[in-house]
Scaffold this motif. Sequence first.
Motif: not given
Lengths: 378, 258, 328, 235, 429
Positions: B49-51, B56-59, B67-69, B77-80
């Motif tokens: 979730i936090t990058g 490998d898959n999913g959203n 937030l993927v990628g 910055r998006h608030g997590i």
Amino acid sequence: GCNSSGGSEGSNGGGGSGKVIKIATQTPLSGGSATLGESIKLGAQLALEENKKKFEDLGYKLQLQPYDDQADPKKGVANAQLIGSDKSILGVVGHLNSGVSIPSSEVYEKYKVPMVSPANTATEVTDRGLKTVNRIVARDDFQGPAGADFAINKLGAKKIFVIQDKTAYGTGLADAFKKAAEDAGAEILGYEGITVGEKDFNGVLTQVLSKKPDLVFFGGLYTEGGQLIRQARDKGIKIPFMGGDGMDSSTLVEIAGDAVTDVYYTSVAADASKTTEGKDFSSKYKEKFNKNVESYSAYGYDSMSVLLKGLEAAIEGSDGDLPAREKVAEEIRKIQDFQGVVTKVGFDDIGDNKFAKVYIYKFSEAKYPGVQEGEISK
Amino acid sequence: MSILTVSNLTKQFGGLVAVNSVDMTVEKGSITAVIGPNGAGKTTFFNLITGVYQPDNGNVQLGSTSLVGLKPHEISRHGIARTFQNIRLFSNITVLENVMVGLHKQLKAGIVGTLFQTKKVREEEQRAKEEAYHWLEYVGLAKHLNEDAQNLSYGAQRRLEIARALATKPKLLLLDEPAAGMNPRETRELTEFIHRMREDLDVTIVLIEHDMKLVMQISEQIFVLDHGEKIAEGKPAEIRNNVKVIEAYLGKSAVTPA
Amino acid sequence: MLADILQSLPQVLVDGIALGAIYAVIALGYTMVYGILELINFAHGEIFMTGAFIGVAMLILMTGMGWLAAMPAILALILVLVVTSILTGFMGVGIERMAYRPLRNSPKLITLISAIGVSFLLQDLVRFITEYKRGNYILTGPSMFNEQFSIKFSSISSSFSDAFFKTSTLILIIAVVIMMIGLDFFVNKTKWGMAMRAVAQDRETASLMSINVNKVISLTFFIGSALGGATGVLFAVQYGTIDPYIGFILGLKAFTAAVLGGIGNIRGAMAGGLMLGILEMFAAANLQLLTGGIFGAEYKDVFAFAILIVVLIFKPEGLFGKAVTEKV
Amino acid sequence: MSILQLKDINTYYGGIHALKGISISVEKGEIVTLIGSNGAGKSTTLKTISGQVLPKTGSVIYEGKDISKQPAHITAQTGIAHVPEGRRIFPRLTVKENLEMGAFIVKDKKVIKERMEQVFDYFPRLRERLTQKGGTMSGGEQQMLAMGRALMSKPSLLLLDEPSMGLAPVIVEQIFDIISDLNKEGMTILLVEQNAFQALQIANRGYVLQTGEIVMAGQGNELITNESVREAYLA
Amino acid sequence: MNKLTSKLKGNKLAQIILLVLYVLVTSLSLYLAQASVTAFLLLLFSLLLLYYTELPDRLKWLIAGVVLIGVIPFVSSTGPGYQSYMEVATVVGIYVAMALGLNIVVGLAGLLDLGFVAFFAIGAYTYGIFATGQAANFMPFGTFPLSGESFWIFILIGCFVAALFGVLLGIPVLRVKGDYLAIVTLGFGEIIRIVFNNLDKPVNITNGAMGLASVKPPEIFGYQFVYPNQFYFIVLAILFLVILAVRRFEFSKIGRSWKAVRENEIAAQSMGIHLVRTKLLAFAIGASFSGMMGVVFAAKQTFVDPTSFTLLESITILVMVILGGMGSVPGVILGAAVITILNLQVLTEVTNYLNQLSLDGVISFPEALAPAKMQRFIFGAILIIFAIYRPQGLIPSKNPVFDEESLKEGSKKHRKEQITVEPDKGFQA
Ligand SMILES: Nc1ncnc2c1ncn2[C@@H]1O[C@H](COP(=O)(O)OP(=O)(O)OP(=O)(O)O)[C@@H](O)[C@H]1O
Ligand SMILES: Nc1ncnc2c1ncn2[C@@H]1O[C@H](COP(=O)(O)OP(=O)(O)OP(=O)(O)O)[C@@H](O)[C@H]1O
Ligand SMILES: CC(C)C[C@H](N)C(=O)O
Ligand SMILES: [Mg+2]
Ligand SMILES: [Mg+2]
């Protein structure tokens, strides 16, 4: 411009039996070429001590102030600043390496301290037209062509491979050689650089091996030169090698061993043992320092002598004061026929010695120095 | 309204499927727990979730943005914001500065402003200090402000991590085992604290925790992972009695809590 | 152009492997110490250099006493190798004791300063002793194993030239291979090897496993320095002339090789060393050709470093290093 | 007979006085637990016993011998195994190698193999992960590995520092079961726990530590019911 | 002794008086005993004493300014040692600026850089090429050399070009970490040097190993800067700006993000810090200081060649940073000063002195042990001793201390703004 440093000539330490005049030497006293640097210093020291008496009679106390430039330009410049700001220093004998001389002399020029170089061959040393810079040996654009001429006309080399060590000295010499050789119609098969301090030059030698030249010229110092020759012979490269004054050292023979046969080198230093003056000098030197002369010992001696001669002339009419540095520099440049132990000295308008010669030697066995094959004057 | 939507999220390490097609929806303003056996993939789930790891898959969707990628700093910055299972403080700087780093993205000072110390920059910096101090007060570390973070006791370090995360003004706060290493009394205080955070700060909280007392008391929704898969979700009461969960995770004794 | 390159390839390989082998063993010393202390042991190049001097001094001494003539050269060499590696091994242990151990709990980089200090100190010490004894610090050993060979690659295919080399090259390569295999076995297959790796990762906990951490670290320094010293001897025999400053440049290259292979990784150091040696040799022999005369042999280090950088960009942990994704 | 005795131990970290005159005794075959809040000095006590930090004054008597000045690697050879706080497994050694490290002084390969099998009986997960690098295991897995590694030396005294930290309830349960089992097989155990309730349940005796001092001692069940202990640690 | 220091502590007036007294005495002795290196060094030492006093920062800066701008140049100006002292001071200033630059990269951002001297080289060559005839070889327009008046602009240009290279280096380098980074930067440094050493073909840009001679000295309104005492002021001015900049960066959002990245990359990222940008900024800013000083160096030497930019030079700068105390601005300044003075003045003077003694026949050394040759030995020994006795550096870095009282007030604002519930006791054990 506005010279803000000038000002107070001030009272200098000295006192007592007349004013102190210091002459500096600046050569490598540590590091790779300390032996040569040391020999220049000792030669200069000898000359200075022989002249002490004379200057005492004139009312001055001569002192030697040796500096160690570590063969490093930055160190040389830093020392030059010290020399420049010490008002009692009226001249410098040095340096060994052109690479150090060139930047340091910019500082000498600034402080008007005259310099006489016993060993620098690079053209740029004097070509900048500095008033304070002089040398008593030949230039690379004399040495290089002399070597090229010998290689092509005496040794019959037509295809030549040039290697150099990528230092100010090595590049200058190799370039001069290359140009002269090309002009004389030889083919340059390769022009390569090596790195100082390394020990393995097989890569470049592989090129030599596959290009099959009939002579290799090396612009650089004996440490790399010796190694290069040795490895070439190990690879079965049996053709003659040639180098410049940087190869003029007994260590070359030590390093290369038997591989040194069939190696030629041009030198700007005469073999002191050839003349009686030279022999006398050698024995004096040996007696005083308990050391054998090196190729540049006598040049250190002669440089100092020339310098002192100029100083002496400058002192005339200075009323017991220290002569101005400009004056000393002028007087040195004026010298036209001074006979030293190994060379006659007469400076031209940029400080080159009109009487400088190039000598050609050959090693036909593992013994230093090589056999003199020729002597070339302008 | 859901704030976080995870769908089909998958992550493999070599042959090991650490997170396997997990779907999850978190309601805005809720407190959600993720539980599961050790190695179930909970921390990996947070990392996705936090990058920190790329799936490998999913959203993963925060509100309406995927937030993927994105890189961790972009996600922040998006608030997590998050805390770490193995504490990751900036050990050699002071406690206050640790929190000030959390304020990073709210500060506008650039190179030029910093160089010339413009009034704006000076004021901003002063405000940042005050705000950081405020967060220290909030978690009860104010008196340690000038200590090096590494010299704090373990529990205090955990609190500092929370303060630092709060300073980023998150919409969504992820806590990875906040009660680990705390004794029951400290855990109880933490429980209250988490509640209060939600009330005060209008933040959605997702936490990983092995302390069932805390989890059952605090969470409105529980997800259970095992071997990377979601094996159950529901209200605490449901989870407590879920046979699969009992078997895989809770153990028999948990059925009759102390 | 390609034909020319191919032509000289056998020679390039032989020379490259010889130089690379030396890089490789010095790289091992860096890698081992790095692996255990996370310290770039700057002094390692100087240990190598000292080994070379000890070796040459022994050879000169043996020549003087007529021993060298009396025994088979290879036996003499083995004797010198053994004695030198023991001496440099203890030297390494001593250096660790005095200059690194007191700093074990200090910030990592300060040890680097100490290492640089040791490095300068050793350079001058060796210089001083040699110069004092011989009047010149450039030392040339008795020439040994100078018989020349050539491998007739030309008989395989006419597109190759023969490769020339000396007996010493062969000895060098064989000795290095033996050292590497031995070390690899030691580190990966023996208990002490495992202890070394454990100490490398967590000293405190290793001590809870009954491991004497100091002893393991000393052992590591001993082995690394012994290998370094032995390589010094081999280097001296191969290249004939040594000076107190060879350690710096070679050490630098070797360290580069260690990183190329993946620092801390023993096989990586070996591969990195060989690769660097061959690359350099290849560049020196062929850059001129490849670039149509614009860049020459003087760019060989640029070439080598550029490749290093490219490799690290694509594989930041080095060729053989395993990417350890940090568990978060 | 006491297998372990701490007499008036004072331990410092630089200027920090972490243990202020602690005395503890552990009888052979007992489970003794140390409880106390964060920073009370529990871990420091264990470290002092295993030799990772040296006490300034006082003595640690193990099987009649003063080991307070003995370096850690010697102590480890005499039958004391310490499972450190935060697991401290070797991250770049495999699970198998980590276990082998535990039996470092054992020469006999067969013995090592046997012990490894016993460890796998306790922690089957480890068998599945033999070649995984320790550092990539999950928190709980690492804890199992750390305990398994300690068991590899067949210690007579096992020091456990918060073994339940970060573990799933079912595993915590298992761990406590295993601790009991080990104890039944004759192993003496000194257990540090935040999870005071469970610890006191399986312990014969317990000590309560507060800012470097022992403030209370007693039977396990006594302490559980003690009002002030409940107030401070059990809540 | 102890009593004295404890008495001094807290007594600012006494400190000032003693300091002024010290400066006076050392100045006087330098003024009178002209060529006394000792007096010169003792005078410099007053700056260190100043650092340790408890005077307010502004006053410290003021005193330092007076000593550096006024006292030192003045009292040393009368004697023969003048220019050489100024030279030493100038070189010290150059190294201090470089060390401060490297300190940003290594000390603050935690990126080990072994090729730092490359940026110095880039600065030096940038000016060297255009302030000699060299540029004419490849620039079809313009007349070269540029006049010495361009020097002032070139300080900025050198700064930017070096920063640009810092970024260029940074981009590929950022993927690698720790000691891998060290070797990549080392490689970069070597590449730059070798390229400068060889770029005399195919187009002669750098004049290769021969170097660039007769670089134009700085000039302004017809006034030329040639002597060390003139460069001293240029360097002092730049140094002042550099220190100011470093200070401001260090305690700003940018400085904090450097430290955060140094301490823990993953946590830093999850606080919203752009890893790449932060690191690149460190490289660029660190490099820019070096670039500026490179320009000054070229103008001061009036000569640039590749031998001034060897790996050993990079290592020396790194030694200054680590020895001084990583991340500590006063420490790094002291480290740079100590190493430079040691190399340039103390060791040289000592060896000159010993040389003179042996020339006069007072003492005699075996040739091999000639003092001139033992510099490395002595330097090495000093490094080891320093490392062992000051492992945290000469002046270890200190974290800022915040004033709790003032923050308490301010923090109330935030409470009102965001939080509805009174959160006072809560989460405290
Ligand atoms: N970087 C990695 N490389 C390889 N395997 C990994 C990595 N990170 C996690 N794993 C594996 O993925 C699985 C899930 O790990 P994760 O840390 O997410 O578990 P967890 O649910 O957080 O467990 P715990 O409660 O013990 O912290 C574990 O088996 C772990 O070994
Ligand atoms: N390495 C160290 N250096 C300095 N102080 C330390 C160190 N380790 C522990 N301390 C201090 O010693 C005291 C006792 O610490 P210890 O780790 O023994 O506590 P603990 O009871 O195990 O706490 P926890 O429950 O947090 O593990 C604490 O104040 C701690 O801050
Ligand atoms: C000693 C010599 C090789 C010096 C050389 N002639 C030079 O000018 O640098
Ligand atoms: Mg986890
Ligand atoms: Mg603890």
